[in-house]
Every structure is written in C-alpha cells, then in structure tokens.
Scaffold this motif. Structure first.
Motif, PDB file in Angstrom:
ATOM      1  N   ASP A  73       0.832  -1.293   0.088  1.00  0.00           N
ATOM      2  CA  ASP A  73       0.066   0.006   0.096  1.00  0.00           C
ATOM      3  C   ASP A  73       0.849   1.265  -0.098  1.00  0.00           C
ATOM      4  O   ASP A  73       1.934   1.238   0.313  1.00  0.00           O
ATOM      5  N   VAL A 127      -2.874  -1.302  -5.876  1.00  0.00           N
ATOM      6  CA  VAL A 127      -3.371  -0.843  -4.770  1.00  0.00           C
ATOM      7  C   VAL A 127      -3.305   0.807  -5.192  1.00  0.00           C
ATOM      8  O   VAL A 127      -2.712   1.368  -5.863  1.00  0.00           O
ATOM      9  N   GLY A 151      -4.593   4.003  -1.027  1.00  0.00           N
ATOM     10  CA  GLY A 151      -4.646   2.727   0.148  1.00  0.00           C
ATOM     11  C   GLY A 151      -5.625   2.238   0.438  1.00  0.00           C
ATOM     12  O   GLY A 151      -5.822   1.395   1.546  1.00  0.00           O
ATOM     13  N   VAL A 159      -7.985  -2.456  -3.271  1.00  0.00           N
ATOM     14  CA  VAL A 159      -6.726  -3.387  -4.307  1.00  0.00           C
ATOM     15  C   VAL A 159      -7.468  -3.996  -5.359  1.00  0.00           C
ATOM     16  O   VAL A 159      -8.746  -4.352  -5.110  1.00  0.00           O
TER      17      VAL A 159
END
Length: 260
Positions: A61, A110, A114, A117
């Motif tokens: 991330d 990602v 963050g 995904v």
C-alpha cells in the motif's frame, strides 16, 4: 536463498525493503536495501510462507503498512503486515482472502489512497476489487466485483489521483480504462474504453508519478508503448514516437520517476 521461480518484486515506499514473490516455492523473500550501495541483505525469517499457492504478483500500500500477494493457483490474495523497523512480514488475520474469480489471478495494484486493491484474472477475464481495512489490512469485496474486462487481463495500474484504473489485456490487445468510485472503489468503463493497442500481446503496465503517461510492455512485439492520459476523461493517446524497442518478450515495467 531457497526461493524457486521468483516472479514479481516490489520495493516498499520508503525504499528500504525489497519483496519478491516466488511462484515455485510458494513464499515471499524479503530484503533490506543499503541506501548507499543498493546492496540487499535477507531479512531474518525470510522467506515468509505465502499462505497461498503460486504467488505471482506483489504490491504494497502507499503507506508501506501492508504487503499484498496474489496467488495464481489457490486463487486468493495473501495480506501481510510489514514491520516498519525490520521489514519482516506477519500474515494478517483471515488471510489469504479468496478472489472469487474462479481461476488464474495474475497481478494486482493498490489505489493511491491505499483503500482499495485490484487483481486481474486471466482465466475469467475480470478484475476483482476489494476494500482494505485501514487498521488490519483485511480485504472485503467491493460491491459489483468482479468487473468484466478484455481477454487475458494481465497488467494493471492506477494513476496517482486515484480517478482511473488501466487494465492491459494480452489476448484482445486492448487497454480497458475504468473510473474508480472514490467512495466504494467500484469500477466503471469510461467512454473511450476499451482502447485498442496496435502492439501484439500488451502485458505489463505502470503510470508515471505525474499521472500524465501510461507505459505498457508489449511481449509480442518486444517494445514499450507510451500513452498520454487525459486527466479529465482517462482517455489515452499514443505518444508520437512510441512504441520504443526493448529486449525480447518484455513482461513488466516499473515506475521510477516522472517522464520528460
């Protein structure tokens, strides 16, 4: 190292740690990076068991808290918490998480916030989307996931603003362009999608740090295509002198800075 068939790698956002997905041995190798020399040294406990079978893709991330590994054979995603001091990995509770795609998840990315995904699946021609729990890293399917795409989706990349996601399809020679719902993470094709590539078997993808260009490796024509991105619509335009010749069968491409 005891790693077998290393397939994909990623450096964490701090530039201190390197992680390699080993498809053959079913684990993840972890290394520290010497900032002065670039030399690497294996982290204590490495390699770490992937928990799934056939780890192919790996990504962190943007904050460097979690590592995500897509497992092609067991059709799931393993999530690890990264020790911010040592770089060691700890599997998060509930991992690995099923992709729900049916077969052959291949690569993942990602989004820049963050929070989401995305994993391509070249067995069912779809993209799976998950929300990421900020505290634990656990994955929850995004409403509407998986989302349809072209034939044999492989490379996937999000641009830095988090508005658009690009999926490269090696079988249909297309790039699908999606808008990302900022609240839910759901995907919707933009008006200009899919974009037909003139190259054979486009494969890997990345977006430069400015978000202005998409770079795509073409395994069939052994070259690299560069496209400018309309930051309002997501539409692509091939750069005039593109594609550029590279070595035979290029699969992956890594973003290291802004393109001039």
């Amino acid at each position: 190292s005891s790693a077998i068939s290393p397939f994909a790698s990623v450096v964490d956002p701090s530039g201190r740690f390197l992680y390699v997905a080993n498809a053959g041995s079913g684990d993840v190798s972890a290394y520290t990076i010497d900032p002065g020399t670039g030399d690497i040294a294996e982290i204590l406990g490495s390699p770490f068991a992937a928990a799934g079978i056939g780890p192919f893709g790996v990504v962190t991330d943007p904050q460097g808290r979690f590592l995500f590994v897509v497992n092609d054979v067991s059709e799931d995603i393993s999530v690890f918490r990264i020790n911010l001091t040592t770089g060691a990995l700890t599997l998060v509770v509930g991992s690995p998480f099923p992709t729900g795609l049916g077969s052959a998840p291949f690569a993942l990315t990602v989004d820049p916030t963050g929070r989401f995904v995305y994993a391509t699946n070249n067995g069912t021609n779809a993209v799976a989307a998950f929300s990421i729990a900020a505290d634990t890293g656990a994955l929850t399917p995004v409403p509407g996931s998986p989302f349809a795409t072209g034939i044999l989706p492989v490379g996937v990349a999000a641009e830095p603003s988090g508005k658009f996601l690009f999926v490269v399809n090696a079988g249909s020679f297309e790039i699908w362009i999606y808008s990302i719902n900022a609240t839910t993470g759901a995907l919707a094709p933009v008006a200009s999608s899919p974009f037909l590539s003139t190259a054979i078997s486009p494969f890997g993808a990345t977006v430069d740090f400015s978000g202005a260009f998409l770079l795509v490796t073409n395994a069939g024509t052994s070259d690299l295509s560069v496209y400018s991105i309309n930051l309002t619509t997501g539409a692509l335009t091939q750069v005039g002198t593109s594609p550029f010749g590279v070595g035979a069968f290029p699969f992956a491409v890594v973003n290291t800075g802004k393109i001039e």
